[in-house]
Write an enzyme that holds these catalytic residues in place. Structure first.
Site, PDB file in Angstrom:
ATOM      1  N   ASP A 134      -8.046 -11.461 -15.913  1.00 38.63           N
ATOM      2  CA  ASP A 134      -8.095 -12.614 -16.817  1.00 38.63           C
ATOM      3  C   ASP A 134      -6.674 -12.878 -17.321  1.00 38.63           C
ATOM      4  O   ASP A 134      -6.181 -12.215 -18.223  1.00 38.63           O
ATOM      5  CB  ASP A 134      -9.047 -12.335 -17.974  1.00 38.63           C
ATOM      6  CG  ASP A 134      -9.143 -13.509 -18.948  1.00 38.63           C
ATOM      7  OD1 ASP A 134      -8.430 -14.517 -18.748  1.00 38.63           O
ATOM      8  OD2 ASP A 134      -9.930 -13.406 -19.910  1.00 38.63           O
ATOM      9  N   HIS A 152       0.827  -1.210   0.000  1.00 41.98           N
ATOM     10  CA  HIS A 152       0.000   0.000   0.000  1.00 41.98           C
ATOM     11  C   HIS A 152       0.862   1.262   0.000  1.00 41.98           C
ATOM     12  O   HIS A 152       0.419   2.324  -0.466  1.00 41.98           O
ATOM     13  CB  HIS A 152      -0.911  -0.018   1.235  1.00 41.98           C
ATOM     14  CG  HIS A 152      -2.074   0.921   1.156  1.00 41.98           C
ATOM     15  ND1 HIS A 152      -2.180   1.910   0.198  1.00 41.98           N
ATOM     16  CD2 HIS A 152      -3.190   1.036   1.920  1.00 41.98           C
ATOM     17  CE1 HIS A 152      -3.310   2.578   0.374  1.00 41.98           C
ATOM     18  NE2 HIS A 152      -3.942   2.069   1.410  1.00 41.98           N
TER      19      HIS A 152
END
Length: 484
Positions: free
Chosen positions: A422, A204
Site C-alpha cells: 500500500d 534474486h
C-alpha cells in the site's frame, strides 16, 4: 479488498523526504551500455492491440536520498545462500484502481521520493553486483521507468494475457540476468481509467522472497506515511553469518538454467476447487496444505504430459526440486530484518517404474518436506546448515548428469503482498507475476482472496500441448482466468 481504494491524498502541510536525486539518461548517458541487451521483441499476442503498447514518458535513475555512510561505502558481502541463488530478476506486478482525481505527476513524485528514501536504508540495492559474492555499494541507483497505456485497466484484467503483462515491466528484465543493471528496476504504468500498475524486477542474488516483501513493505510505508522511519530496519550481515564457499573446491557446479522459447501458462485454482482437492487427500495425508495438493497435481500433470509427448511414450525418472524458506525452520531463529537469501531445497523423485498416483505424490511431498525441515532444524551451526544445502544441490546436479528430467518449484504463497504494497494508493487490487522462460519451472502464489492459488508453469512445447488437455487438471483449474 474487492472495492476500489483511492490513492492517498498528499497534504501540502506534510513534508515528504528529500526529493530523489535522479539522473535522466541522454544519448551520452551515465552508463551507455546499460540498456544495450534489453531491447527484446515481445512475442505477438492475438490480444495485443496497438493501444496496448506502453508509451514510455520518462526513464530515471533514482539514487538514495543521501549518500551511503562511509562504513558501508565499499561493498556488501553476499552469503553462501546468495551465492547459490540464481542471478536473475524476479518479477512482481501490482495493480491499483483509482476513482479519484489525483494527477499522475503527484503519484510519480511520491513514488520516486519514497524509493529514494528506501534506498538509503537498502544501500546494496542502489549498488551494482560486482561478482558472485560482492555488491559494489556505489549509489548508482535504481532504474524507474514511467509509461502510459491507452486502455482501461479492466481490459487488461478481463483476460490477463502473459505477453501483455510483460509489457508492464521495465526493459523486459523479468527473469533476465540481474548483473546487467542494478538490483532494483521499476516500471510505473498509468492506464486511461486512472488506474496504475507497478512492475518490479528484484535481484534474486541479493534478495529472497521474504526480503523482497520487507523491501516492498518499507518502501510502501515511506510513500504512504511520508516518513523515513522503518517498521523493521534491514540488516546486511548475512555474509558474515553464512560466509560464501569456494564451490570449485567442493566440486560443485550449479546446474545450468535452461532458457529456451518454451510455452508457459497461468492457471487459476479457486478456493472451492482447492478445498475439494484437499478433501480428496485428507484420508491419507493429515491436513494437506494448498501448496502440497496443487503442486502435486501440477507435477503429476507435467510428467504425464512429458511421457505422452516422448518418443517412447513412457515415464522417465524425474526429480522435482522444491524451494524451502529456512527462516522459520532453523534454530536459533534469525532476525526479522536479516536481508538476503535463506533458502533450502527438498527433492520429490518419481522413478520410471512408478505408477503416477496423485495421493502418493502428496504423501511423498509431505514426507520429504518433513524430513528436510527436521534436518535443517537440527543443524547446530552455519557450517552444518550450508552442508545440507550443498548435499541437496548435488542431488540436483546428479539429475542433469543422469539425463533425468528435472523440475523446479517455488511457492510464494502466504507472503503478504496485498498487505505490504500500500503506497498510499490503497491495497493492490491484484498481485501477480509473469511466466518464467526457464523450462520445467513451476511457481505458485496466492489469488486475490487468499484461499485460492494462481500457478505459472513453463514446459517443453510438446509436453505443454499434452498438459493443456489433462482432464484431471482442467477439472480443478482454469487457464488464464479473468480477475474480478
Amino acid at each position: 479488498m474487492d472495492s476500489p481504494l483511492s490513492i492517498f491524498l498528499l497534504k501540502p502541510s506534510i513534508k515528504i523526504p528529500r526529493p530523489a536525486m535522479m539522473l535522466r539518461h541522454t544519448k551520452e548517458g551515465l552508463c551507455p551500455k546499460i540498456y544495450i541487451h534489453f531491447h527484446t521483441n515481445h512475442k505477438k499476442s492475438s490480444k495485443l492491440t496497438p493501444n496496448m503498447m506502453p508509451d514510455v514518458v520518462s526513464r530515471d535513475i533514482v539514487k538514495p536520498s543521501h549518500s551511503t555512510p562511509n562504513n558501508h561505502k565499499t561493498s556488501h558481502k553476499l552469503s553462501f545462500f546468495d551465492q547459490m541463488a540464481p542471478s536473475i530478476y524476479i518479477p512482481l506486478l501490482f495493480f491499483y484502481t483509482n476513482k479519484d482525481t489525483e494527477t499522475d505527476n503527484l503519484r510519480s513524485s511520491v513514488l520516486k521520493s519514497s524509493l529514494s528514501a528506501a534506498l538509503l536504508h537498502y544501500y546494496p540495492l542502489a549498488g551494482r553486483i560486482k561478482d558472485d559474492v560482492t555488491v559494489d555499494c556505489n549509489d548508482d541507483g535504481a532504474l524507474l521507468v514511467e509509461a502510459r497505456m491507452e486502455v482501461n485497466l479492466s481490459e487488461i484484467l478481463k483476460s490477463p494475457d502473459d505477453e501483455i503483462l510483460k509489457l508492464l515491466f521495465p526493459d523486459s528484465l523479468y527473469y533476465k540476468d540481474s548483473t546487467l543493471i542494478g538490483p532494483v528496476a521499476v516500471q510505473v504504468t498509468y492506464f486511461q481509467c486512472g488506474g496504475m500498475s507497478i512492475g518490479l524486477c528484484l535481484c534474486h542474488k541479493v534478495l529472497d522472497m521474504a526480503s523482497m516483501c520487507s523491501f516492498i513493505k518499507n518502501w510502501a510505508s515511506i510513500a504512504r506515511i511520508l516518513d523515513e522511519k522503518l517498521e523493521v530496519c534491514p540488516e546486511f550481515n548475512i555474509g558474515s553469518l553464512y560466509p560464501p564457499l569456494d564451490l570449485s573446491v567442493l566440486k560443485i557446479e550449479l546446474p545450468p538454467l535452461e532458457v529456451k522459447k518454451c510455452p508457459s501458462r497461468r492457471l487459476g485454482f479457486d478456493a472451492q476447487k482447492v478445498t475439494k482437492l484437499k478433501e480428496m487427500m485428507a484420508d491419507q495425508v493429515p491436513n494437506p496444505t494448498r501448496v502440497e495438493v496443487v503442486t502435486a497435481l501440477l507435477y503429476k500433470s507435467a510428467i504425464t504430459a512429458a511421457a505422452k509427448a516422448s518418443s517412447s511414450g513412457s515415464l522417465q525418472t524425474t526429480v522435482l526440486q522444491h524451494a524451502m524458506n529456512l527462516r522459520t525452520r532453523i534454530f536459533p531463529p534469525v532476525s526479522e530484518g536479516l536481508t538476503g537469501n535463506l533458502i533450502g531445497y527438498f527433492p520429490v523423485s518419481i522413478s520410471e517404474e512408478k505408477y503416477i498416483d496423485l495421493v502418493w505424490i502428496v504423501k511423498e511431498f509431505r514426507k520429504m518436506k518433513t524430513q528436510f525441515s527436521s534436518a535443517y532444524a537440527k543443524a547446530c551451526n552455519a557450517k552444518e546448515l550450508c552442508s545440507l544445502v550443498v548435499e541437496s544441490s548435488k542431488t540436483l546436479r546428479a539429475c542433469y548428469d543422469d539425463d533425468e528430467e528435472g523440475y523446479f518449484c517455488s511457492s510464494w504463497c502466504r507472503f503478504p503482498f496485498y498487505e505490504s504494497a500500500d503506497f498510499g494508493l490503497g491495497k493492490p487490487f491484484w498481485v501477480t507475476s509473469v511466466c518464467s522462460a526457464l523450462k520445467n519451472m513451476i511457481i505458485v502464489m496466492d489469488t486475490k482472496g487468499g484461499d485460492g492459488i494462481q500457478a505459472f508453469i513453463t514446459l517443453g512445447e510438446d509436453a505443454m500441448a499434452m498438459f493443456e488437455l489433462d482432464q484431471e487438471l482442467l477439472s480443478f483449474s482454469s487457464i488464464n482466468p479473468s480477475v474480478r
